[in-house]
Design an enzyme around this catalytic site. Structure first.
Site, mmCIF file in Angstrom:
data_model
loop_
_atom_site.group_PDB
_atom_site.id
_atom_site.type_symbol
_atom_site.label_atom_id
_atom_site.label_comp_id
_atom_site.label_asym_id
_atom_site.label_seq_id
_atom_site.Cartn_x
_atom_site.Cartn_y
_atom_site.Cartn_z
ATOM 1 N N ASN A 47 -13.993 11.614 -3.614
ATOM 2 C CA ASN A 47 -12.556 11.614 -3.286
ATOM 3 C C ASN A 47 -11.699 11.584 -4.553
ATOM 4 O OD1 ASN A 47 -13.068 11.442 -0.466
ATOM 5 N ND2 ASN A 47 -13.496 9.266 -0.725
ATOM 6 N N HIS A 133 -9.064 5.993 10.744
ATOM 7 C CA HIS A 133 -10.108 5.343 9.940
ATOM 8 C C HIS A 133 -10.590 4.015 10.548
ATOM 9 C CE1 HIS A 133 -11.628 3.255 6.248
ATOM 10 N NE2 HIS A 133 -12.008 4.486 5.929
ATOM 11 N N GLU A 174 -2.940 8.232 10.218
ATOM 12 C CA GLU A 174 -3.161 8.627 8.832
ATOM 13 C C GLU A 174 -2.222 9.797 8.560
ATOM 14 O OE1 GLU A 174 -7.341 9.317 7.787
ATOM 15 O OE2 GLU A 174 -7.923 7.787 9.213
ATOM 16 N N SER A 178 -8.999 11.864 6.902
ATOM 17 C CA SER A 178 -10.058 11.813 5.899
ATOM 18 C C SER A 178 -11.265 12.695 6.226
ATOM 19 C CB SER A 178 -10.518 10.372 5.700
ATOM 20 O OG SER A 178 -10.928 9.804 6.917
ATOM 21 N N ASP A 203 -0.986 5.409 7.111
ATOM 22 C CA ASP A 203 -2.004 5.212 6.073
ATOM 23 C C ASP A 203 -2.118 6.530 5.294
ATOM 24 O OD1 ASP A 203 -4.325 5.069 4.564
ATOM 25 O OD2 ASP A 203 -5.498 4.065 6.105
ATOM 26 N N HIS A 206 -5.264 9.488 1.678
ATOM 27 C CA HIS A 206 -5.676 10.781 1.104
ATOM 28 C C HIS A 206 -4.512 11.653 0.643
ATOM 29 C CE1 HIS A 206 -9.939 10.289 2.017
ATOM 30 N NE2 HIS A 206 -9.479 9.553 3.010
ATOM 31 N N LYS A 238 -8.956 6.955 -4.115
ATOM 32 C CA LYS A 238 -9.065 8.393 -3.919
ATOM 33 C C LYS A 238 -8.424 9.127 -5.112
ATOM 34 C CE LYS A 238 -10.651 7.147 0.190
ATOM 35 N NZ LYS A 238 -10.371 6.207 1.271
HETATM 36 C C1 PLP Z 1 -10.781 5.265 2.215
HETATM 37 C C2 PLP Z 1 -9.841 4.885 3.274
HETATM 38 C C3 PLP Z 1 -9.492 3.553 3.487
HETATM 39 C C4 PLP Z 1 -10.196 2.434 2.785
HETATM 40 O O1 PLP Z 1 -9.823 2.329 1.464
HETATM 41 P P1 PLP Z 1 -10.771 1.566 0.433
HETATM 42 O O2 PLP Z 1 -9.878 1.245 -0.678
HETATM 43 O O3 PLP Z 1 -11.860 2.515 0.085
HETATM 44 O O4 PLP Z 1 -11.286 0.348 1.157
HETATM 45 C C5 PLP Z 1 -8.515 3.273 4.404
HETATM 46 N N1 PLP Z 1 -7.911 4.254 5.132
HETATM 47 C C6 PLP Z 1 -8.253 5.538 4.974
HETATM 48 C C7 PLP Z 1 -7.571 6.572 5.785
HETATM 49 C C8 PLP Z 1 -9.242 5.895 4.054
HETATM 50 O O5 PLP Z 1 -9.599 7.159 3.923
#
Ligand code: PLP
Length: 388
Positions: A47, A133, A174, A178, A203, A206, A238
């Site tokens: 990522n 997620h 999101e 992801s 969220d 990405h 990421k």
């Molecule tokens: C990777 C991810 C997370 C978790 O983040 P980390 O810092 O790796 O724990 C949370 N939400 C989404 C959408 C993700 O892709």
């Protein structure tokens, strides 16, 4: 049945369903090229979208902070784990995302679990995209609120769920998904939230660093205010190439999290040197637009060449995550192994990470790839998918 026997039985079942997961051992740092179990690969499954995970300046900023602050943060942020570097990072992120306040978390998983459980009451109703997620789903379950899920990206389905709900409403999505690489229509979702007095939680794990002016994220790209999207989460693992996460919003929101987010209060603070790393990364994300430009050129080249070869791409994936859906888990594993024989590394993503019968190759791109690698990837994919 003894515990050992029960565990063995369950593991056997996973093997039979081609859902068993194993870790491989990586040597040295990772980037567009990667060495695993003594084999060299072109890496298409990280990522690290902007190629920042090994940046000299980030490493050197980390070392400087290590000399000054040491390594361990020693305690949780509410005890003695919070430093000037954390504060500076929070302030710069608030400005970058156009929010009043920011709170750092040690990981995105902790940020989502802690934030949802701190904000949503038992009587509330959380309405969530079906493909969100695991950390969002777990936060929702832990909160004890009612959880309704709508069909992925489908506004009609979201509206139907909203009509059914009576309580305080939250809509959780999101931005860039992801595992599917497609993006939520944030303006539309936010308008529906406004109409129904629902609070919108995004969220942007990405999209942060990738979309928006200077990489300021999907929410800023859509020009959505703090009032429209009161809860914004993004991560540093990421595009930022480091680790950790943050929540951004109003003063009252951040104060509430400091008082009540259990995964903030009862965990060791992010080490100050990591906060220093993220600060430097933030500087590079903002100023090195060429990284995003190169990334999107590579993605476009991939999509054009793959389409020419008849490789089945997702119509709606325009960003650095490009899934090729295989369906069957054992077939996806086999294709991934065949690619590995050609020195192309793409792990097979299987349920429960993705829905049943939608195992896939999740191909990801980075500004550190070069054009030649894209062409190698397309040729290898066409070959293993028997398209030539
Ligand atoms: C990777 C991810 C997370 C978790 O983040 P980390 O810092 O790796 O724990 C949370 N939400 C989404 C959408 C993700 O892709």
């Amino acid at each position: 049945m003894t515990l050992e026997k029960r565990l063995e039985n369950n593991l056997q079942k996973k093997h039979k369903q081609a859902l068993y997961r194993v870790r491989s051992i990586r040597q040295q740092s990772q980037g567009a090229n990667i060495q695993i179990d003594d084999q060299h690969y072109h890496n298409f499954c990280s990522n690290d979208y902007l190629g920042l995970s090994n940046h000299r300046e980030i490493i050197s900023a980390t070392k400087t902070a290590l000399d000054e602050y040491g390594l361990g943060s020693g305690a949780s942020a509410l005890v003695t784990g919070y430093t000037k570097i954390h504060q500076q990072l929070e302030e710069e992120l608030a400005e970058f995302t156009n929010r009043s306040k920011v709170l750092l978390f040690p990981s995105g998983f902790a940020a989502n679990i802690g934030t949802i459980t701190a904000l949503a009451d038992k009587g509330d109703c959380l309405i969530m995209d079906r493909l969100c997620h695991a950390s969002l789903i777990d936060g929702a379950k832990l909160s004890g609120s009612k959880l309704l899920r709508y069909r992925h990206l489908e506004i009609d389905s979201l509206e139907q769920r909203i009509e059914k709900a009576q309580q305080n409403l939250w809509v959780i999505t999101e931005s860039l998904f992801s595992m599917d690489g497609d993006s939520a229509p944030l303006e539309e979702i936010s308008a529906i939230c406004e109409k129904n007095s629902a609070s919108c939680y995004v969220d942007d794990a990405h999209g942060f660093g990738i979309y928006g002016e200077n990489g300021s994220g999907s929410v800023k790209a859509a020009n959505l205010s703090q009032q429209q999207i009161p809860v914004l989460v993004a991560t540093f693992g990421k595009a930022f190439g480091v680790s950790g996460a943050f929540v951004a919003g109003s003063q009252a929101l951040i104060e509430t999290l400091i008082q009540s987010a259990r995964s903030y209060i009862y965990t060791t603070a992010m080490p100050p040197a990591l906060a220093a790393a993220v600060l430097k990364s933030l500087d590079l994300v903002k100023t090195e637009n060429w990284r995003r430009e190169k990334l999107f050129d590579l993605i476009q080249r991939f999509r054009e060449k793959a389409t020419e070869k008849g490789i089945p791409l997702s119509e709606n994936a325009h960003g650095p995550v490009q899934p090729v859906i295989i369906g069957d888990s054992s077939k996806a594993l086999k294709v991934s192994e065949q690619l590995a024989e050609k020195n192309i590394l793409i792990t097979a993503i299987r349920p429960p990470t993705v829905p049943k019968d939608s195992a896939r190759l999740r191909i990801t791109f980075s500004a550190s790839h070069d054009v030649k690698q894209i062409d190698l990837l397309v040729a290898a994919l066409a070959d293993v998918l028997n398209l030539e």
